[in-house]
Design an enzyme around this catalytic site. Structure first.
Site, PDB file in Angstrom:
ATOM      1  N   HIS A 295       0.799  -1.124  -0.012  1.00  0.00           N
ATOM      2  CA  HIS A 295       0.004  -0.003   0.109  1.00  0.00           C
ATOM      3  C   HIS A 295       0.778   1.318   0.021  1.00  0.00           C
ATOM      4  CE1 HIS A 295      -4.361  -1.044   0.576  1.00  0.00           C
ATOM      5  NE2 HIS A 295      -3.840  -2.082   0.830  1.00  0.00           N
ATOM      6  N   LYS A 486     -10.302  13.949   1.649  1.00  0.00           N
ATOM      7  CA  LYS A 486      -9.452  12.756   1.889  1.00  0.00           C
ATOM      8  C   LYS A 486      -8.612  13.271   3.034  1.00  0.00           C
ATOM      9  CE  LYS A 486      -7.759  13.661  -2.359  1.00  0.00           C
ATOM     10  NZ  LYS A 486      -7.578  12.388  -2.851  1.00  0.00           N
ATOM     11  N   ARG A 487      -7.978  12.412   3.497  1.00  0.00           N
ATOM     12  CA  ARG A 487      -7.151  12.608   4.685  1.00  0.00           C
ATOM     13  C   ARG A 487      -6.144  13.785   4.429  1.00  0.00           C
ATOM     14  NH1 ARG A 487      -6.585   8.806   8.813  1.00  0.00           N
ATOM     15  NH2 ARG A 487      -5.406  10.311   9.873  1.00  0.00           N
ATOM     16  N   LYS A 492      -0.869  14.828  -0.238  1.00  0.00           N
ATOM     17  CA  LYS A 492      -1.931  15.104  -0.956  1.00  0.00           C
ATOM     18  C   LYS A 492      -2.036  16.516  -1.284  1.00  0.00           C
ATOM     19  CE  LYS A 492      -4.283  11.049   1.207  1.00  0.00           C
ATOM     20  NZ  LYS A 492      -4.923  10.180   0.221  1.00  0.00           N
ATOM     21  N   THR A 594      -8.705   6.216  -4.105  1.00  0.00           N
ATOM     22  CA  THR A 594      -9.956   5.520  -4.377  1.00  0.00           C
ATOM     23  C   THR A 594     -11.106   6.681  -4.382  1.00  0.00           C
ATOM     24  OG1 THR A 594     -10.301   5.023  -2.078  1.00  0.00           O
ATOM     25  CG2 THR A 594      -9.533   3.257  -3.591  1.00  0.00           C
ATOM     26  N   LYS A 598     -14.326   7.235  -7.008  1.00  0.00           N
ATOM     27  CA  LYS A 598     -15.676   7.361  -6.398  1.00  0.00           C
ATOM     28  C   LYS A 598     -16.455   8.621  -7.397  1.00  0.00           C
ATOM     29  CE  LYS A 598     -14.450   5.941  -1.931  1.00  0.00           C
ATOM     30  NZ  LYS A 598     -14.028   6.439  -0.379  1.00  0.00           N
TER      31      LYS A 598
HETATM   32  C1  LIG Z   1     -12.801   6.781  -0.312  1.00  0.00           C
HETATM   33  C2  LIG Z   1     -12.247   7.284   1.005  1.00  0.00           C
HETATM   34  C3  LIG Z   1     -11.094   7.816   1.548  1.00  0.00           C
HETATM   35  C4  LIG Z   1      -9.957   7.592   0.555  1.00  0.00           C
HETATM   36  O1  LIG Z   1      -9.879   8.827  -0.235  1.00  0.00           O
HETATM   37  P1  LIG Z   1      -8.552   9.342  -1.362  1.00  0.00           P
HETATM   38  O2  LIG Z   1      -9.197  10.512  -1.891  1.00  0.00           O
HETATM   39  O3  LIG Z   1      -8.573   8.290  -2.023  1.00  0.00           O
HETATM   40  O4  LIG Z   1      -7.405   9.373  -0.226  1.00  0.00           O
HETATM   41  C5  LIG Z   1     -10.908   8.254   2.610  1.00  0.00           C
HETATM   42  N1  LIG Z   1     -11.666   8.473   3.629  1.00  0.00           N
HETATM   43  C6  LIG Z   1     -13.101   8.010   3.363  1.00  0.00           C
HETATM   44  C7  LIG Z   1     -14.218   8.340   4.333  1.00  0.00           C
HETATM   45  C8  LIG Z   1     -13.566   7.477   2.073  1.00  0.00           C
HETATM   46  O5  LIG Z   1     -14.723   7.314   1.897  1.00  0.00           O
END
Ligand SMILES: *Cc1c(COP(=O)(O)O)cnc(C)c1O
Length: 758
Positions: A295, A486-487, A492, A594, A598
């Site tokens: 990862h 995202k985090r 990022k 991810t 989405k």
């Molecule tokens: C999908 C998701 C993430 C991952 O987000 P990234 O943009 O890929 O870093 C993190 N937290 C939650 C709650 C998510 O649903």
């Protein structure tokens, strides 16, 4: 059967998802109406979402299980039932404040406790050598302490099929809840002490912040759930009358990152010490059953345990690891005689800077397959991170591009678009991602495009209503919703986005608004509690929001919102409403992402770098339907070492002005010192190449403005993003794993009363 072990499962709320999977949403709503509850959303809003994961890794584990069930593959996900999950976030005076996530406070109705399937797990102690009846030497581990893991099972339904898989989460209990001896001798605290320390094992999800605190507990947690899991597997074979020699034909084990990598040593211990197999046979079984998903690309983020800690907690495992390592190094020596450097590089035991056990090496040496999360990441794993291993065993290294579940993230989260898709490409679209391409035939159909646009408006209005009630901010649902959720992490680059806002704000102040379109810029995400720069970035964003949202010059053109406590539940509201998806990490640093998938499914257009899954998203949707900017991972690699951010700043007058405004305290109520660490970082080091990408980012953002003005074009691009995102369904990933790594096929359960998706 397969099992997937993961220290995290970020599963999200269950009720709505289960109703969707069973196909009884309408019936449930009808049933509630009889109790005079007219909006089922009121019930959904009350549900606690278990925060049993930090972010992407935990989501991956959860959605893979859901796809396994949908594809009718029997599987169990194994993890820990943390009493306290990821910390909740509140914002006070612009700062993140963490509060305990008490997701169990009102009880949680979705798991079944299985007290009769508990397992005992040992820690510490010593090993003893003994001789068995055949005169062979055997080793026995005599742990100093024991805990009990009791399984809590969460059913995982497949989409409109009869398969229900299982998420088995282990909760720790004291082996002897109460020490009667200690109590009788008057030591009342001592009588419960062991109970307290055993139960802390599943107390909290370890925050992903790279500090040393709690490392011991973390290693204990890993061993705890892995040991319970393997014992559970072996018990299952025994129950079915299958010998342990058959382990690898009945179970495929997928390690979700290295957190469960101790499984390599624990399986060897169980097979050799407890089931008395010979070493070679046990090793063959171990290697045939275990595969490993990597990862991370940051070498410093690879798990390594201090040898001393390991020796104290897991003495027998350490001995087994030394043996595994010795045998492996012997093979390497045969392949590359005299290459001492190579031996040092691939050894499981790191010798430099204090001895440590390298978990990625342990996992890689045992695994029959090692995969990354997307093509670029897998390539970097092969060429850089684990290059020595890939040279030794090139056939083991592969890629499985991951995906997201279209059930939760589209069918459930986006009811309006769900309706349109059902009508256009069929009831079953969420399980038939190959069909989505058929949407392309509507790309020039004005009536269809209007309906598509109306779905987006619907999602935006719903989000706007939530923002009004929860954050008391008014946003215009007709403006462009520009989203980065995202985090919070420097790689990022939320600060790149934030600095662009300051530049935009300055343009507004200078009256230079040509080509600017009205935007609502949404941020969401948590920072690890010990990550001060990430927390400062949150403070910066909130500082900008406060200034911009109260400035009449920005009114109608720029609005900034920080959505606090971003989690799966809130994500279900945000992803469908996004017009623009900000995926702006430094190239080469985001393993996959991810959120980007989405958002693409929900028809957001991406502005992004060539990083992680963005690369494949762009390939799928076409480069005309993606706003690309920034340096490539290759460029970044060349820049490293002689990058001088101050030289780049020289050429960025607009950014200089933005930094000066920050420095003057404009976004910190006059406090000129507050953002100093961030300013210094950017000017003197800029480890994440914000300045190197800044100009190109602004250029791509003005392209966004330009396309937005041509709304028909935008909607067409958005439709094409959805139509071409089928590749990112986690079903496609799972089919790939099933066929090429686990070698398993579905097991369809038909029932006389139908219900199976024919
Ligand atoms: C999908 C998701 C993430 C991952 O987000 P990234 O943009 O890929 O870093 C993190 N937290 C939650 C709650 C998510 O649903």
């Amino acid at each position: 059967m397969r099992w997937r072990t993961s220290a995290e499962f970020l599963i999200g709320p269950q009720l709505g998802n289960n109703l969707l999977m069973l196909g009884i949403q309408a019936e449930a709503a009808e049933a509630l109406r009889r109790f005079r509850i007219h909006d089922i959303d009121h019930i959904h809003a009350l549900e606690e979402a278990p925060g049993l994961g930090n972010g992407g890794l935990g989501r991956l584990a959860a959605r893979f299980l859901e796809s396994l069930a949908t594809l009718e593959i029997p599987a169990t996900g194994y993890g820990i039932r943390y009493e306290f999950g990821i910390l909740d976030q509140v914002i006070r005076d612009g700062w993140q404040v963490e509060i305990t996530d008490r997701w169990l406070k009102g009880g949680w109705p979705w798991d079944l406790v299985q007290p009769f399937k508990s397992c005992r797990v040992g820690f510490g102690g010593r090993t003893e050598v003994w001789r068995d009846d055949h005169g062979r030497y055997r080793v026995r581990w005599v742990p100093a302490e024991q805990a009990i893991g009791s399984p809590h099972d969460v059913p995982v339904l497949g989409y409109r099929v009869n398969t229900c898989d299982r998420l088995r989460l282990w909760r720790a209990e004291a082996a002897d809840a109460f020490d009667v001896h200690a109590f009788n001798s008057g030591d009342f605290y001592g009588a419960v002490e062991q109970k307290v320390s055993s139960e802390t094992l599943s107390k909290v999800l370890y925050p992903n912040d790279g500090t040393d605190a709690g490392r011991r507990l973390r290693l204990m947690q890993q061993h705890f759930f892995v040991s319970c899991t393997l014992q559970d597997m072996l018990r299952n074979l025994r129950k079915r009358g299958i010998g342990v020699q058959e382990f690898a034909t009945h179970w495929a084990v997928q390690l979700n990152d290295t957190h469960p990598a101790i499984a390599v040593a624990e399986l060897m211990r169980l097979l050799v010490d407890e089931h008395h197999l010979e070493w070679d046979q046990a090793w063959e079984i171990t290697c045939r059953s275990i595969a490993y998903t990597n990862h991370t690309l940051l070498p410093e983020a690879l798990e390594a345990w201090d040898l001393g800690l390991f020796a104290t907690l897991l003495p027998r495992h350490l001995a087994l690891i030394h043996e595994i390592n010795a045998r492996f190094l012997q093979q390497v020596r045969m392949r590359a005689p005299g290459d001492e450097d190579l031996l040092a590089r691939v050894s499981i035991v790191a010798e430099q800077g204090g001895k440590a056990i390298r978990m990625a090496h342990l996992a890689t040496i045992a695994a029959h397959h090692v995969n990354g999360l997307v093509a670029l990441h897998s390539e970097l794993v092969r060429k850089e991170l684990l290059a020595d291993f890939a040279r030794l065993h090139p056939e083991r290294f592969t890629n499985v591009t991951n995906g997201v579940t279209p059930r939760r993230w589209l069918a459930l989260a986006n009811p309006a678009l769900n309706g349109l898709l059902r009508e256009t490409i069929g009831e079953d679209w969420p399980a038939r991602e190959q069909e989505w391409r058929r949407l392309e035939s509507f790309r020039s159909d004005p009536v269809f495009l209007d309906r598509r646009e109306a779905c987006k408006q619907d999602a935006k209005r719903r989000l706007a209503a939530i923002i009004a009630s929860r954050w008391e901010q008014v946003v215009d649902p007709t403006s462009l919703f520009d989203v980065q959720v995202k985090r919070i992490h420097e790689y990022k680059r939320q600060h790149l986005n934030a600095l662009r806002l300051v530049v935009q704000y300055l343009r507004l102040k200078h009256g230079d608004t040509t080509g600017m379109v009205p935007r609502t810029v949404l941020f969401g995400g948590k920072a690890a509690p010990g990550y001060s720069m990430a927390k400062l970035i949150i403070r910066f964003i909130n500082g900008i929001a406060e200034v911009v949202n109260n400035d009449p010059d920005a009114e109608g053109l720029l609005n900034v919102v920080f959505l606090s406590d971003y989690n799966v539940k809130l994500g279900e509201k945000v992803y469908p409403a996004a017009d623009l998806s900000e995926q702006i990490s430094t190239a080469g640093l985001e393993a996959s992402g991810t959120g980007n998938m989405k958002l693409t499914m929900n028809g957001a257009l991406t502005i992004g770098t060539l990083d992680g899954a963005n690369v494949e998203i762009r390939e799928q949707v076409g480069d005309d339907n993606f706003f690309l900017f920034g340096k490539t991972s290759e460029d970044i690699r060349h820049l490293r070492g002689h990058y001088r951010s101050w030289d780049w700043l020289e050429r960025l007058p607009a950014l200089q002005e933005a930094l000066a405004l920050m420095e003057a305290g404009h976004f910190s109520n006059g406090d000129r010192e507050l953002f100093r660490p961030l300013l210094d970082q950017l000017r003197c080091q800029d480890a994440f190449f914000v300045l190197a990408d800044f100009d190109d980012y602004l250029r791509a953002q003005s392209m966004v403005d330009e396309v937005w003005l041509d709304r028909r074009r935008w909607t067409t691009m958005s439709l094409l993003n959805t139509a071409r995102s089928g590749y990112f369904s986690s079903d496609r990933s799972i089919r790939h794993y099933a066929a090429s790594i686990w070698k398993v096929s579905p097991l369809s359960l038909s029932m006389t009363n139908g219900g199976s998706r024919a």
